[in-house]
Design a protein around this motif. Structure first.
Motif, PDB file in Angstrom:
ATOM      1  N   MET A   1      20.822  22.370  51.748  1.00 28.21           N
ATOM      2  CA  MET A   1      22.110  22.810  52.295  1.00 28.21           C
ATOM      3  C   MET A   1      22.594  21.826  53.365  1.00 28.21           C
ATOM      4  N   ALA A   2      23.856  21.538  53.323  1.00 25.58           N
ATOM      5  CA  ALA A   2      24.401  20.570  54.292  1.00 25.58           C
ATOM      6  C   ALA A   2      24.332  21.154  55.705  1.00 25.58           C
ATOM      7  N   ILE A   3      24.021  20.294  56.646  1.00 24.93           N
ATOM      8  CA  ILE A   3      23.988  20.699  58.055  1.00 24.93           C
ATOM      9  C   ILE A   3      25.423  20.602  58.593  1.00 24.93           C
ATOM     10  N   THR A   4      25.995  21.726  58.972  1.00 25.21           N
ATOM     11  CA  THR A   4      27.383  21.710  59.460  1.00 25.21           C
ATOM     12  C   THR A   4      27.489  22.113  60.926  1.00 25.21           C
ATOM     13  N   GLY A   5      26.472  22.811  61.426  1.00 20.61           N
ATOM     14  CA  GLY A   5      26.533  23.312  62.801  1.00 20.61           C
ATOM     15  C   GLY A   5      27.464  24.505  62.944  1.00 20.61           C
ATOM     16  N   GLU A   6      27.931  25.003  61.798  1.00 28.55           N
ATOM     17  CA  GLU A   6      28.965  26.033  61.817  1.00 28.55           C
ATOM     18  C   GLU A   6      28.565  27.315  62.542  1.00 28.55           C
ATOM     19  N   LYS A   7      27.295  27.669  62.412  1.00 31.02           N
ATOM     20  CA  LYS A   7      26.891  28.934  63.049  1.00 31.02           C
ATOM     21  C   LYS A   7      26.967  28.859  64.583  1.00 31.02           C
ATOM     22  N   PHE A   8      27.095  27.657  65.110  1.00 29.26           N
ATOM     23  CA  PHE A   8      27.231  27.517  66.560  1.00 29.26           C
ATOM     24  C   PHE A   8      28.692  27.394  67.003  1.00 29.26           C
ATOM     25  N   LEU A   9      29.593  27.403  66.019  1.00 30.64           N
ATOM     26  CA  LEU A   9      31.015  27.261  66.343  1.00 30.64           C
ATOM     27  C   LEU A   9      31.613  28.640  66.576  1.00 30.64           C
ATOM     28  N   LYS A  10      32.291  28.822  67.704  1.00 31.64           N
ATOM     29  CA  LYS A  10      32.915  30.114  67.986  1.00 31.64           C
ATOM     30  C   LYS A  10      34.308  30.094  67.373  1.00 31.64           C
ATOM     31  N   LYS A  11      34.368  30.551  66.126  1.00 33.07           N
ATOM     32  CA  LYS A  11      35.582  30.346  65.337  1.00 33.07           C
ATOM     33  C   LYS A  11      36.782  31.107  65.889  1.00 33.07           C
ATOM     34  N   ASP A  12      36.537  32.248  66.535  1.00 32.56           N
ATOM     35  CA  ASP A  12      37.697  33.018  67.009  1.00 32.56           C
ATOM     36  C   ASP A  12      38.410  32.352  68.189  1.00 32.56           C
ATOM     37  N   SER A  13      37.816  31.284  68.738  1.00 37.14           N
ATOM     38  CA  SER A  13      38.510  30.549  69.811  1.00 37.14           C
ATOM     39  C   SER A  13      39.403  29.438  69.254  1.00 37.14           C
ATOM     40  N   LEU A  14      39.346  29.203  67.951  1.00 39.26           N
ATOM     41  CA  LEU A  14      40.139  28.119  67.358  1.00 39.26           C
ATOM     42  C   LEU A  14      41.581  28.580  67.133  1.00 39.26           C
ATOM     43  N   PRO A  15      42.565  27.721  67.037  1.00 37.14           N
ATOM     44  CA  PRO A  15      42.458  26.259  67.105  1.00 37.14           C
ATOM     45  C   PRO A  15      42.116  25.780  68.523  1.00 37.14           C
ATOM     46  N   HIS A  16      41.447  24.628  68.590  1.00 34.98           N
ATOM     47  CA  HIS A  16      41.060  24.116  69.905  1.00 34.98           C
ATOM     48  C   HIS A  16      42.271  23.523  70.631  1.00 34.98           C
ATOM     49  N   MET A  17      42.062  23.202  71.918  1.00 33.32           N
ATOM     50  CA  MET A  17      43.199  22.771  72.756  1.00 33.32           C
ATOM     51  C   MET A  17      43.394  21.259  72.779  1.00 33.32           C
ATOM     52  N   TRP A  18      42.529  20.512  72.080  1.00 29.97           N
ATOM     53  CA  TRP A  18      42.571  19.058  72.215  1.00 29.97           C
ATOM     54  C   TRP A  18      43.710  18.429  71.403  1.00 29.97           C
ATOM     55  N   CYS A  19      44.216  17.301  71.897  1.00 33.35           N
ATOM     56  CA  CYS A  19      45.319  16.585  71.229  1.00 33.35           C
ATOM     57  C   CYS A  19      44.850  16.019  69.887  1.00 33.35           C
ATOM     58  N   GLN A  20      45.829  15.708  69.075  1.00 30.33           N
ATOM     59  CA  GLN A  20      45.526  15.023  67.830  1.00 30.33           C
ATOM     60  C   GLN A  20      44.935  13.644  68.160  1.00 30.33           C
ATOM     61  N   GLY A  21      43.855  13.289  67.478  1.00 31.12           N
ATOM     62  CA  GLY A  21      43.249  11.976  67.710  1.00 31.12           C
ATOM     63  C   GLY A  21      42.251  11.954  68.851  1.00 31.12           C
ATOM     64  N   CYS A  22      42.119  13.050  69.570  1.00 34.58           N
ATOM     65  CA  CYS A  22      41.138  13.123  70.660  1.00 34.58           C
ATOM     66  C   CYS A  22      39.730  13.090  70.069  1.00 34.58           C
ATOM     67  N   GLY A  23      38.808  12.453  70.768  1.00 33.41           N
ATOM     68  CA  GLY A  23      37.440  12.354  70.251  1.00 33.41           C
ATOM     69  C   GLY A  23      36.584  13.583  70.522  1.00 33.41           C
ATOM     70  N   ASN A  24      37.062  14.517  71.349  1.00 30.61           N
ATOM     71  CA  ASN A  24      36.210  15.634  71.759  1.00 30.61           C
ATOM     72  C   ASN A  24      35.701  16.472  70.590  1.00 30.61           C
ATOM     73  N   GLY A  25      36.569  16.716  69.605  1.00 31.92           N
ATOM     74  CA  GLY A  25      36.168  17.532  68.458  1.00 31.92           C
ATOM     75  C   GLY A  25      35.034  16.875  67.683  1.00 31.92           C
ATOM     76  N   VAL A  26      35.082  15.545  67.585  1.00 32.06           N
ATOM     77  CA  VAL A  26      34.048  14.808  66.858  1.00 32.06           C
ATOM     78  C   VAL A  26      32.713  14.919  67.598  1.00 32.06           C
ATOM     79  N   ALA A  27      32.786  14.771  68.905  1.00 37.54           N
ATOM     80  CA  ALA A  27      31.563  14.890  69.716  1.00 37.54           C
ATOM     81  C   ALA A  27      30.994  16.304  69.609  1.00 37.54           C
ATOM     82  N   LEU A  28      31.873  17.299  69.640  1.00 43.02           N
ATOM     83  CA  LEU A  28      31.416  18.691  69.545  1.00 43.02           C
ATOM     84  C   LEU A  28      30.704  18.939  68.212  1.00 43.02           C
ATOM     85  N   SER A  29      31.292  18.467  67.106  1.00 39.17           N
ATOM     86  CA  SER A  29      30.657  18.678  65.787  1.00 39.17           C
ATOM     87  C   SER A  29      29.265  18.080  65.770  1.00 39.17           C
ATOM     88  N   SER A  30      29.145  16.890  66.316  1.00 39.11           N
ATOM     89  CA  SER A  30      27.845  16.228  66.331  1.00 39.11           C
ATOM     90  C   SER A  30      26.824  17.056  67.109  1.00 39.11           C
TER      91      SER A  30
END
Ligand SMILES: Cc1ncc(C[n+]2csc(CCOP(=O)(O)OP(=O)(O)O)c2C)c(N)n1
Ligand code: SF4
Lengths: 269, 377
Positions: A1-30
Motif C-alpha cells: 500500500m502506498a504511504i500517503t500519511g493521510e491518516k495524520f491529515l486533519k481533513k476537516d481543517s482543509l482547504p489550507h490557508m497557504w498561497c498557491q505555489g507555497c512550499g509548506n504543503g509539500v513539507a507537510l506531506s513529507s
C-alpha cells in the motif's frame, strides 16, 4: 500500500490557508508520510508549532498539538519531552520563528541535545506578516523592509545547529522530495536534537520581490543550485556562495538530555 | 502540624510547599531574591522522580512548565521582577490555553535592575495587567514562612482546580525570612488534582463548555489526542476567528474566576472583632508590621485592627467593603511609590474615604513607627 500519511491529515481543517505555489504543503506531506513510515500514532506524537505560515501546519495535523507564541516553540517542546521521554516531539518553525526571534532557544535546545526534531521551513523571509526580512534573508535581497537591499548578513541554520551541538542536521529543498523524506525520517528516528532545514518558496513575497515570478522559477533555482557535500567542497568560494548545500550534514550519537539527566539522577538517589 | 518545627526560610518553604502539592517539574532561571527556590528544587526533585531544568531565560522557563503541565505533571517556576517581566508573554499563553501552572514572584525593587537584593511590593499591577489582552489572574501574597508553604499549596490547588496559572506574589522579606515551621504530614493539608476527562477519546474536546467553566484536561501521551493553541479557539482547541467564539472564549477566561470567587479569595483579620476605628489593610510582609502598629495603637487607647489581603487578585472587594466601610481611618502600608493596593481600596470606598498611605520604596522595610506617623495618636 502506498504511504500517503493521510491518516495524520486533519481533513476537516482543509482547504489550507497557504498561497498557491507555497512550499509548506509539500513539507507537510513529507512529514506526515514519515509519521506513517515510522508507525507513529496520534497519541504518542506531539507537534509543537510557533507563529508564522509554516507554524499554522498544526491545524492540519491529527496528532496532539501545542501551538504557542512566536519563537518559543522549542522551550514548550522541551518541557513536554523532559517529563515524558516516550513521546515523539516534533517542532515546526519558520526561519523567523526558529532562528530569528527564537534564535536563543534554538541554540540552547541543540546544546542541551533534547530529544526532539525541529523542522525549520526556510523561505528567507517573514511570510505571514508580509515578507519582511529575517535572519536568513541573504544580503542584498529585496524584502518589504529592505526596499534597497538587505544590509545584514544571513545565518546558516545548519551550521548554527551543528556548532550548538545537534546530533543530526540535514538540509533539503522542496524540489528534492526524496531527500526531504529521507532526512525527515532519519531526523525523527535520531535520539537527541535533530534539525531538518527545508528551503521553500514563498512566491507571494520573497519570490515576487526578487525576480522569481512563480514558484516554478524558484524550484528551478533549487534544482540548479542544490549540491551535495562532496560537490560543494570542490567548488570555489564564489560558486559556493550561489550553491545550496543539501543532504545529511551531521550525524552523531551524543547522549540526549533525558539520558544525561537520568545518569546524574542516579547520583542523587 | 505534628512534625518538630525547624528553622526554615520562606523560599525553602515555597519549594517544600510545591513538592507537597505534587509539583514534579521546575524550570527556571536564577535571580535574587528567588534563587533558593531553584536551588532547593535542584536538590529535591531528582530524588523524588521529578525534573529540574535551568532554562536559557524566563521566557523559556514558562514555555517549559506549560509543556510539562500539559503532559500531566504539576509544574512551576520562580523568579523576581526582571524575570517576571520576561515571563509575561508565555504567561499569556498559559492563560489562553487554560494550562495549570504556578509562577512564584519574589518581588524586589525596580524599575529594571533596581535594588537587586532589596524588597518591594511594586509588581501588584504588573501581576494583574502585565500581559496584553483581556485576561484575569489569581495572585496570593504570603506574610510568613508558614504562609509561604500553605499558599504555595493553595496556588497549586487553585491552578489545578480552575485550569489557570496562579501567581504567588511573595517579596524579598518573606522569601528570606527564617521562622520555625513544622512541615505538615502528607494528607494533613488538602491537595487538589485537575479534573480529567471522563468521555471517550473520540468525544473529548479540551475546552468543552462546562457549567463551572472548568473543562477537564487530558494529558499528552494518554489515550486522548488534543490540540491547545495560543490563538482564539472554540471548544475543540483549533484557532477560530468567529466573533461568537471570541466572545465565548474571553467570557470563559473571566467567568471561571468570577463564579469561584468565594473559593479563591482569602483574607485574614487581626483585632477586628470590635469594629475598630482604624483599619490597616495589608498584604505580604507589611502585614506583620501593621499587627505591631495595631497593638501599639490600642496601647495608646485607639481601637485598631488589621485586614490582611491573602488573595490580592481577584481583589477582595467584598471584604474590603465589609471591614473598611465602618472604619474612620484606613491605613495602607506598601513598599511602592504609587500605592497600588491603596488605589484599589480608594476606588471601592470612594475618594472621600480617609485612606492614609504609607509608602516606602527605597529598599528599606516599613516599620511600625512609619505607620504610626500618619496617625498622630
Ligand atoms: C512576539 C511577536 N512578534 C511579532 C509577531 C508577528 N509575526 C507573526 S509571524 C511572524 C514572522 C513569521 O515568519 P517565519 O517564522 O519565517 O514564518 P513564515 O510565515 O515565513 O512561514 C511575525 C513577525 C508575533 N506574532 N509575535
Ligand atoms: S505568504 Fe509565503 S509562506 Fe505564507 S503561505 Fe503565502 S507563499 Fe507561503
Amino acid at each position: 500500500m502506498a504511504i500517503t500519511g493521510e491518516k495524520f491529515l486533519k481533513k476537516d481543517s482543509l482547504p489550507h490557508m497557504w498561497c498557491q505555489g507555497c512550499g509548506n504543503g509539500v513539507a507537510l506531506s513529507s512529514l506526515l508520510r514519515s509519521f506513517e513510515r515510522l508507525k507513529y500514532t496520534p497519541q504518542d506524537t506531539v507537534i509543537v508549532s510557533g507563529i508564522g505560515c509554516w507554524g499554522k501546519a498544526d491545524d492540519y495535523i491529527a496528532t496532539n498539538a501545542l501551538h504557542v507564541t512566536h519563537g518559543r516553540a522549542l522551550p514548550f517542546a522541551t518541557g513536554v519531552k523532559a517529563v515524558n521521554p516516550d513521546l515523539h516531539v516534533v517542532v515546526l518553525m519558520g526561519d523567523g520563528d526558529g532562528v530569528t526571534i527564537g534564535g536563543n532557544h534554538f541554540i540552547h535546545a541543540a546544546r542541551r541535545n533534547i530529544d526532539l526534531t525541529a523542522i525549520v521551513v526556510n523561505n528567507y523571509n517573514y511570510g505571514m506578516t508580509g515578507g519582511q526580512f529575517s535572519a536568513t534573508t541573504p544580503a542584498d535581497s529585496i524584502t518589504s523592509t529592505t526596499a534597497y537591499g538587505n544590509p545584514e548578513r544571513d545565518f546558516d541554520i545548519c551550521t548554527l545547529a551543528e556548532a550548538a551541538g545537534a546530533n543530526f542536521v540535514g538540509r533539503s529543498t522542496i524540489y528534492h522530495g526524496r531527500l526531504m523524506d529521507n532526512l525527515i525520517k532519519e531526523a525523527l528516528s535520531k535520539k537527541g536534537f535533530s534539525l531538518v532545514e527545508i528551503i521553500s518558496p514563498c512566491p507571494t513575497h520573497f519570490g515576487r520581490k526578487n525576480k522569481m515570478k512563480t514558484a516554478v522559477d524558484m524550484l528551478n533555482l533549487y534544482k540548479q543550485n542544490g549540491v551535495t557535500k562532496d560537490k560543494y567542497e570542490k567548488m570555489s568560494p564564489s560558486e559556493q556562495s550561489n550553491a545550496i548545500l543539501i543532504g545529511k550534514l551531521v550525524d552523531k550519537d551524543a547522549p540526549d538530555f533525558n539520558t544525561r539527566y537520568e545518569e546524574i539522577r542516579q547520583k542523587a538517589i | 502540624m505534628s512534625r518538630t518545627p525547624i528553622l526554615m526560610q520562606g523560599n525553602q518553604a515555597i519549594a517544600e510547599g510545591a513538592i507537597y502539592a505534587g509539583a514534579r517539574f521546575f524550570a527556571g532561571y536564577p535571580i535574587t531574591p528567588s534563587s533558593e527556590i531553584a536551588e532547593e528544587c535542584s536538590k529535591k526533585l531528582p530524588k523524588i522522580g521529578g525534573v529540574y531544568m535551568q532554562m536559557e531565560d524566563e521566557i523559556a522557563s514558562v514555555g517549559a512548565i506549560v509543556g510539562a503541565s500539559l503532559t500531566g505533571v504539576k509544574s512551576f517556576t520562580a523568579t523576581s521582577g526582571p524575570g517576571f517581566s520576561l515571563m509575561q508573554e508565555n504567561l499569556g499563553m498559559a492563560i489562553m490555553g487554560e494550562v495549570p501552572c504556578v509562577i512564584i514572584n519574589v518581588q524586589r525593587s525596580g524599575p529594571s535592575t533596581g535594588l537587586a537584593t532589596k524588597p518591594s511590593q511594586s509588581d501588584v499591577m504588573q501581576i494583574k495587567w502585565g500581559r496584553h489582552g483581556d485576561q484575569a489572574i489569581i495572585a496570593l501574597a504570603p506574610a510568613s514562612v508558614e504562609e509561604c508553604f500553605l499558599l504555595t499549596v493553595k496556588a497549586f490547588n487553585m491552578s489545578e482546580k480552575f485550569r489557570v496559572p496562579v501567581i504567588l506574589a511573595a517579596d524579598e522579606i518573606v522569601g528570606h525570612m527564617r521562622e520555625n515551621f513544622a512541615l505538615p504530614e502528607p494528607g494533613e493539608v488538602e491537595v487538589v488534582d485537575r479534573k480529567k476527562p471522563e468521555v471517550s477519546p473520540d468525544e473529548y474536546r479540551p475546552f468543552e463548555p462546562q457549567a463551572d467553566y472548568v473543562s477537564p484536561l487530558a494529558s499528552y501521551g494518554s489515550e486522548y489526542v488534543f490540540h491547545i493553541t495560543s490563538s482564539m479557539c472554540g471548544p475543540e482547541g483549533f484557532s477560530n476567528n468567529d466573533a461568537e467564539i471570541a466572545t465565548w472564549k474571553i467570557d470563559q477566561l473571566h467567568k471561571k474566576l468570577e463564579v469561584h470567587r468565594d473559593e479563591i479569595v482569602e483574607t485574614k483579620t487581626f483585632l477586628m472583632d470590635d469594629e475598630p476605628e482604624i483599619v490597616f489593610i495589608t498584604f505580604g510582609a507589611t502585614t506583620r508590621v501593621a499587627r505591631a502598629a495595631a497593638i501599639a495603637a490600642r496601647e495608646a487607647g485607639t481601637k485598631a485592627g488589621v485586614l490582611q489581603l491573602v488573595t490580592i487578585w481577584p481583589f477582595p472587594e467584598l471584604e474590603v467593603i465589609k471591614y473598611g466601610s465602618n472604619a474612620k481611618t484606613i491605613v495602607v502600608p506598601e513598599m511602592n511609590y504609587s500605592g497600588q493596593i491603596a488605589e484599589e481600596i480608594q476606588r471601592l470606598l470612594g475618594y472621600n474615604a480617609d485612606i492614609r498611605r504609607v509608602n516606602k520604596y527605597n529598599g528599606e522595610v516599613i516599620t511600625p513607627q512609619d505607620i504610626m506617623k500618619v496617625l498622630s495618636l
